[in-house]
Write a protein that holds these residues in place. Structure first.
Motif, short mmCIF file in Angstrom:
data_model
loop_
_atom_site.label_atom_id
_atom_site.label_comp_id
_atom_site.label_asym_id
_atom_site.label_seq_id
_atom_site.Cartn_x
_atom_site.Cartn_y
_atom_site.Cartn_z
N MET A 1 37.10 28.37 39.13
CA MET A 1 35.88 28.80 38.43
C MET A 1 35.43 30.17 38.90
O MET A 1 34.98 31.00 38.10
CB MET A 1 34.78 27.75 38.64
CG MET A 1 35.06 26.42 37.96
SD MET A 1 35.25 26.65 36.16
CE MET A 1 35.68 24.98 35.67
N LYS A 2 35.52 30.41 40.22
CA LYS A 2 35.14 31.74 40.73
C LYS A 2 36.04 32.82 40.14
O LYS A 2 35.56 33.92 39.79
CB LYS A 2 35.23 31.74 42.25
CG LYS A 2 34.13 30.96 42.94
CD LYS A 2 34.27 31.05 44.45
CE LYS A 2 33.16 30.28 45.14
NZ LYS A 2 33.29 30.35 46.63
N ALA A 3 37.30 32.51 40.02
CA ALA A 3 38.21 33.49 39.43
C ALA A 3 37.86 33.77 37.97
O ALA A 3 37.91 34.91 37.49
CB ALA A 3 39.65 33.00 39.55
N ARG A 4 37.46 32.69 37.27
CA ARG A 4 37.07 32.89 35.87
C ARG A 4 35.79 33.70 35.75
O ARG A 4 35.63 34.53 34.83
CB ARG A 4 36.90 31.52 35.19
CG ARG A 4 38.21 30.75 35.08
CD ARG A 4 38.02 29.42 34.38
NE ARG A 4 37.56 29.60 33.01
CZ ARG A 4 37.24 28.60 32.18
NH1 ARG A 4 37.36 27.35 32.61
NH2 ARG A 4 36.84 28.85 30.95
N VAL A 5 34.83 33.47 36.71
CA VAL A 5 33.59 34.27 36.70
C VAL A 5 33.89 35.74 36.92
O VAL A 5 33.34 36.62 36.24
CB VAL A 5 32.62 33.72 37.77
CG1 VAL A 5 31.45 34.69 37.97
CG2 VAL A 5 32.08 32.37 37.37
N VAL A 6 34.77 36.01 37.88
CA VAL A 6 35.14 37.39 38.13
C VAL A 6 35.81 37.99 36.90
O VAL A 6 35.56 39.16 36.52
CB VAL A 6 36.07 37.47 39.36
CG1 VAL A 6 36.63 38.88 39.53
CG2 VAL A 6 35.31 37.05 40.61
N GLU A 7 36.62 37.18 36.25
CA GLU A 7 37.28 37.67 35.04
C GLU A 7 36.26 37.97 33.95
O GLU A 7 36.35 39.01 33.25
CB GLU A 7 38.28 36.61 34.56
CG GLU A 7 39.07 37.03 33.33
CD GLU A 7 40.02 35.94 32.86
OE1 GLU A 7 40.70 36.16 31.83
OE2 GLU A 7 40.08 34.87 33.52
N MET A 8 35.26 37.08 33.77
CA MET A 8 34.22 37.31 32.75
C MET A 8 33.40 38.55 33.09
O MET A 8 33.03 39.32 32.18
CB MET A 8 33.34 36.07 32.64
CG MET A 8 34.05 34.84 32.08
SD MET A 8 34.75 35.17 30.44
CE MET A 8 35.64 33.64 30.16
N ARG A 9 33.09 38.72 34.40
CA ARG A 9 32.34 39.93 34.78
C ARG A 9 33.13 41.18 34.48
O ARG A 9 32.56 42.21 34.05
CB ARG A 9 31.99 39.85 36.27
CG ARG A 9 30.88 38.86 36.59
CD ARG A 9 30.61 38.83 38.07
NE ARG A 9 29.54 37.88 38.38
CZ ARG A 9 29.16 37.57 39.63
NH1 ARG A 9 29.77 38.16 40.66
NH2 ARG A 9 28.18 36.70 39.82
N VAL B 1 32.67 41.82 30.95
CA VAL B 1 31.34 42.38 30.64
C VAL B 1 31.27 43.86 30.99
O VAL B 1 30.74 44.69 30.21
CB VAL B 1 30.25 41.57 31.40
CG1 VAL B 1 28.91 42.27 31.30
CG2 VAL B 1 30.15 40.18 30.84
N VAL B 2 31.80 44.21 32.18
CA VAL B 2 31.82 45.62 32.58
C VAL B 2 32.63 46.43 31.59
O VAL B 2 32.26 47.57 31.22
CB VAL B 2 32.37 45.74 34.01
CG1 VAL B 2 32.59 47.21 34.37
CG2 VAL B 2 31.42 45.09 35.01
N GLU B 3 33.75 45.84 31.18
CA GLU B 3 34.57 46.55 30.19
C GLU B 3 33.80 46.76 28.89
O GLU B 3 33.88 47.83 28.26
CB GLU B 3 35.87 45.76 29.96
CG GLU B 3 36.82 46.44 28.99
CD GLU B 3 38.08 45.62 28.76
OE1 GLU B 3 38.96 46.09 28.00
OE2 GLU B 3 38.16 44.51 29.32
#
Length: 331
Positions: free
Chosen positions: A265-273, A276-278
């Motif tokens: 889940m943490k990896a997915r959050v980092v991926e979503m962030r 978002v930055v992109e």
């Protein structure tokens, strides 16, 4: 010295040598003993025994004993048993003992028992005087889980008819141990065994444990009964310990799965962030494109900047009453 005297001495020495060889090869004294005892054995029969590599005394002396005891045994029977590797003297002694004890035993049967490797004389003696076999300490567990240690004394008598092909003492001891384990294991509590040890004797005797053996069980006496460990409680403790280890292993497996899921889940959050930055990085490009194409005016852009600045100011006002995270970390 006169030659005639030398000749006489040589003849005498030669005669002595011939007589010594003759008497050593022909058992004249043994033949005389047999004749004096009433046993008719020819001198040529004794010489033939020498030729057949049979020691005549091993045949004649037992034959004299058998004749004196009134046993109808011939020289050929004893000699054939000797040549087969049997113990002639022991067989004759066994036949005499069986005759005195009025036990029916033929020479052929006794010879077969002797050639089978069993002590036929001891078997006859055990038929008259039974033997006591003491079993080792046998451990058994009653239904209540208490260990009971039993030692028994078994009185057995040799069964001559079953000596050839019958099982020995080891089989009897093993069967007695099996009967003790069965008797104690069928008891509800160990107290029943302590109160009635003769229950074991009755149960074991009723099983016919002497079947197929060379003995006949006369009685089984319980010599000693001791209490051992609480095997039931020990087994329950080990089972509980095993169950606890299984539960701990399953809990550790679930924890590892939860940790793995959390990391996922943490990896997915980092991926979503990152997404978002992109996406946020595309906003200035879209605004500049809108300005170039005239879809967005300068005043609209300035109003948007004012709204953004006002939002940041209000956010900073809202955070003034809250402690700083860096201050918490320093404390």
């Amino acid at each position: 010295m006169d030659s005639s005297i030398i000749f006489v001495l040589l003849i005498a020495a030669l005669a002595i040598i011939v007589l010594s060889v003759f008497f050593s090869f022909v058992p004249v004294m043994l033949w005389i003993s047999a004749l004096a005892s009433g046993v008719r054995v020819g001198i040529f029969t004794l010489v033939a025994m020498r030729l057949r590599r049979v020691i005549p005394s091993r045949i004649v002396n037992p034959l004299i004993k058998a004749h004196k005891a009134g046993l109808p045994i011939s020289v050929n029977q004893l000699e054939s048993h000797y040549l087969a590797g049997g113990n002639v003297d022991r067989v004759v002694n066994a036949l005499i003992a069986a005759q005195r004890a009025q036990i029916p035993l033929s020479f052929e049967r006794a010879a077969a028992i002797d050639l089978a490797g069993r002590d036929v004389l001891q078997a006859v003696q055990m038929s008259v005087n039974p033997k006591v076999i003491e079993t080792p300490m046998v451990s058994a567990v009653a239904k209540d889980g208490i260990e009971v240690k039993v030692r028994a004394r078994v009185t057995v008598r040799a069964d001559i008819d079953r000596l050839v092909g019958g099982a020995g003492e080891e089989t009897v001891i093993a069967r007695i141990g099996e009967g003790i384990v069965t008797s104690v294991g069928s008891s509800d509590t160990h107290k029943q065994v302590l109160e009635n040890p003769d229950m074991i004797s009755r149960t074991v005797l009723g099983k016919g444990l002497d079947a197929g053996t060379a003995f006949q069980i006369l009685s089984i006496d319980i010599a000693d009964v001791d209490i051992g460990k609480n095997i039931g409680a020990h087994l329950q403790t080990e089972q509980a310990e095993a169950d606890k280890r299984i539960a701990q292993a399953k809990a550790e497996e679930r924890r590892a799965m939860a940790v793995a899921q959390e990391q996922e889940m943490k990896a997915r959050v980092v991926e979503m962030r990152a997404r978002v930055v992109e996406s946020e990085s595309q906003v200035p490009l879209a605004m500049s494109e809108a300005l170039r194409e005239g879809k967005l005016g300068v005043m609209d852009y300035m109003n948007m900047r004012n709204i953004d600045a006002d939002t940041q100011m209000r956010s900073s006002f809202g955070k003034m009453g809250q402690p700083d995270k860096n201050d918490k970390d320093s404390v």
